[in-house]
Design a protein around this motif. Structure first.
Motif, PDB file in Angstrom:
ATOM      1  N   LEU A  73      -8.727  -3.645   1.539  1.00 12.82           N
ATOM      2  CA  LEU A  73      -7.910  -3.480   2.744  1.00 12.82           C
ATOM      3  C   LEU A  73      -8.289  -2.222   3.517  1.00 12.82           C
ATOM      4  N   TRP A  74      -8.716  -1.198   2.796  1.00  4.90           N
ATOM      5  CA  TRP A  74      -9.142   0.025   3.482  1.00  4.90           C
ATOM      6  C   TRP A  74     -10.463  -0.193   4.212  1.00  4.90           C
ATOM      7  N   ALA A  75     -11.356  -0.940   3.583  1.00  3.77           N
ATOM      8  CA  ALA A  75     -12.676  -1.166   4.186  1.00  3.77           C
ATOM      9  C   ALA A  75     -12.583  -1.998   5.456  1.00  3.77           C
ATOM     10  N   ASP A  76     -11.692  -2.979   5.492  1.00  6.65           N
ATOM     11  CA  ASP A  76     -11.603  -3.819   6.697  1.00  6.65           C
ATOM     12  C   ASP A  76     -10.647  -3.248   7.756  1.00  6.65           C
ATOM     13  N   GLY A  77     -10.063  -2.075   7.485  1.00  8.00           N
ATOM     14  CA  GLY A  77      -9.261  -1.382   8.492  1.00  8.00           C
ATOM     15  C   GLY A  77      -7.791  -1.752   8.530  1.00  8.00           C
ATOM     16  N   GLN A  78      -7.374  -2.742   7.741  1.00  6.96           N
ATOM     17  CA  GLN A  78      -5.964  -3.140   7.779  1.00  6.96           C
ATOM     18  C   GLN A  78      -5.048  -2.044   7.243  1.00  6.96           C
ATOM     19  N   LEU A  79      -5.446  -1.443   6.136  1.00  8.34           N
ATOM     20  CA  LEU A  79      -4.586  -0.454   5.498  1.00  8.34           C
ATOM     21  C   LEU A  79      -4.446   0.838   6.303  1.00  8.34           C
ATOM     22  N   PRO A  80      -5.539   1.412   6.825  1.00  5.98           N
ATOM     23  CA  PRO A  80      -5.354   2.623   7.654  1.00  5.98           C
ATOM     24  C   PRO A  80      -4.428   2.407   8.841  1.00  5.98           C
ATOM     25  N   GLU A  81      -4.563   1.249   9.507  1.00  3.68           N
ATOM     26  CA  GLU A  81      -3.699   0.961  10.656  1.00  3.68           C
ATOM     27  C   GLU A  81      -2.251   0.794  10.224  1.00  3.68           C
ATOM     28  N   ALA A  82      -2.026   0.099   9.089  1.00  6.80           N
ATOM     29  CA  ALA A  82      -0.661  -0.090   8.598  1.00  6.80           C
ATOM     30  C   ALA A  82      -0.027   1.249   8.229  1.00  6.80           C
ATOM     31  N   LEU A  83      -0.792   2.126   7.586  1.00  6.01           N
ATOM     32  CA  LEU A  83      -0.278   3.445   7.230  1.00  6.01           C
ATOM     33  C   LEU A  83       0.055   4.261   8.474  1.00  6.01           C
ATOM     34  N   ARG A  84      -0.803   4.203   9.470  1.00  2.00           N
ATOM     35  CA  ARG A  84      -0.561   4.965  10.702  1.00  2.00           C
ATOM     36  C   ARG A  84       0.740   4.527  11.360  1.00  2.00           C
ATOM     37  N   ASN A 224      11.306  -8.070  12.143  1.00  2.23           N
ATOM     38  CA  ASN A 224      10.276  -8.720  12.959  1.00  2.23           C
ATOM     39  C   ASN A 224       9.070  -7.810  13.234  1.00  2.23           C
ATOM     40  N   VAL A 225       8.461  -7.325  12.174  1.00  2.00           N
ATOM     41  CA  VAL A 225       7.327  -6.420  12.350  1.00  2.00           C
ATOM     42  C   VAL A 225       6.034  -7.215  12.526  1.00  2.00           C
ATOM     43  N   THR A 226       5.124  -6.633  13.286  1.00  2.00           N
ATOM     44  CA  THR A 226       3.783  -7.214  13.445  1.00  2.00           C
ATOM     45  C   THR A 226       2.711  -6.214  13.027  1.00  2.00           C
ATOM     46  N   ALA A 227       3.150  -5.060  12.500  1.00  2.00           N
ATOM     47  CA  ALA A 227       2.219  -4.038  12.031  1.00  2.00           C
ATOM     48  C   ALA A 227       2.958  -3.134  11.069  1.00  2.00           C
ATOM     49  N   GLY A 228       2.205  -2.437  10.226  1.00  2.00           N
ATOM     50  CA  GLY A 228       2.802  -1.526   9.259  1.00  2.00           C
ATOM     51  C   GLY A 228       2.774  -2.096   7.853  1.00  2.00           C
ATOM     52  N   LEU A 229       3.217  -1.286   6.905  1.00  2.00           N
ATOM     53  CA  LEU A 229       3.236  -1.730   5.513  1.00  2.00           C
ATOM     54  C   LEU A 229       4.193  -2.894   5.314  1.00  2.00           C
ATOM     55  N   GLY A 230       5.300  -2.909   6.067  1.00  2.00           N
ATOM     56  CA  GLY A 230       6.231  -4.019   5.960  1.00  2.00           C
ATOM     57  C   GLY A 230       5.605  -5.346   6.361  1.00  2.00           C
TER      58      GLY A 230
END
Length: 280
Positions: A73-84, A224-230
């Motif tokens: 998830l970190w390599a494809d960028g999903q995790l950094p964006e969710a954490l931000r 109703n989230v569309t981004a983030g860890l949730g």
């Protein structure tokens, strides 16, 4: 003068001079090892349970699977964006709630009129669980970021208010009176005397508010989230990805621990005279 010194020396002859208490220092490596025992035992038990089949993958993925998922998830960028996104939500809500609690706590603790006007309302509102406000906030503010940040802010306001108001009331009144006698006005006394004296309580409230900001973040990210860890957890639930679910739970914990550690370091810098009393 010399006679006085001789008499003094004669008067204490045969007595043992008191020595200041000595505290046996502990090597940092030993302290680190002792603190690591609990987490290492938990991690070992978790790995043993999943490796032996006591915990199957559909119940809880193993730590090795969580590490692999983290890398993917970190390599494809999903995790950094969710954490931000999640850290921004929690941070904005914490700033909003802590600032409100600090201001109201100073007003309530510093003047009798402020306590009479503010405290009863705050105590009544504090009794309402912030999770009960979720549906109302959706109706009032919609499902965008505002409702999430405000929900986190409400959760953070009350522990900050309680601690600040208590800390301000416990400031030595003699010091306040001395400052007033030197010509300081109310605002200057609050800034120069009351707030520094209440710093321990302010940091205690801030640490509690930080913990609640992460708890409220989890609740807010159910809206109703569309981004983030949730959002990652919602998608993982649909596909029964326990590795992603476990990873997100651990990341929530890491966010809370990192924020608390930062506040503890700030507390040591701003109040170096305070040290925890411990028995070795």
């Amino acid at each position: 003068m010399s006679v006085a010194i001789t008499r003094t020396e004669a008067g204490v002859e045969g007595l043992v001079a008191p020595e200041p208490p000595r505290t046996a220092g502990r090597h940092p490596a030993v302290t680190f090892a002792l603190r690591a025992i609990g987490p290492v035992l938990l991690l070992t038990t978790w790995y043993a349970a999943t490796a032996s089949g006591v915990l199957t993958e559909d119940v809880l993925a193993g730590p090795q699977d969580v590490v692999r998922t983290f890398a993917e998830l970190w390599a494809d960028g999903q995790l950094p964006e969710a954490l931000r996104v999640s850290i921004t939500r929690a941070g904005l809500g914490l700033v909003l709630g802590a600032s409100t609690g600090l201001l109201l706590g100073v007003v309530s603790g510093f003047t009798r009129l402020g306590e009479e006007l503010v405290d009863s309302s705050m105590q009544a509102l504090r009794a309402i669980p912030f999770l009960a406000l979720t549906s109302l906030f959706i109706v009032w503010f919609g499902i965008e970021e505002a409702s999430k940040i405000l929900l986190i802010g409400v959760a953070c306001t009350f522990p900050m208010y309680i601690n600040v108001a208590s800390g301000v009331r416990n400031v030595d009144r003699k010091v306040v009176e001395a400052a007033r006698s030197f010509g300081l006005g109310r605002l200057a006394v609050a800034r120069e005397v009351v707030l520094p004296g209440a710093l321990p309580s302010i940091f205690a409230g801030l640490r509690l508010s930080t913990t609640l900001s992460v708890i409220a973040l989890i609740a807010a990210e159910e809206i109703n989230v569309t981004a983030g860890l949730g959002y990652l957890m919602a998608r993982a639930t649909d596909y029964l990805r326990t590795d992603i679910l476990a990873l997100c739970v651990l990341l929530y914990a890491v966010i809370g621990l990192a924020a608390d550690l930062t506040l503890r370091l700030a507390e040591r810098v701003t109040m170096p005279w305070r040290r925890a009393v411990s028995i070795r």
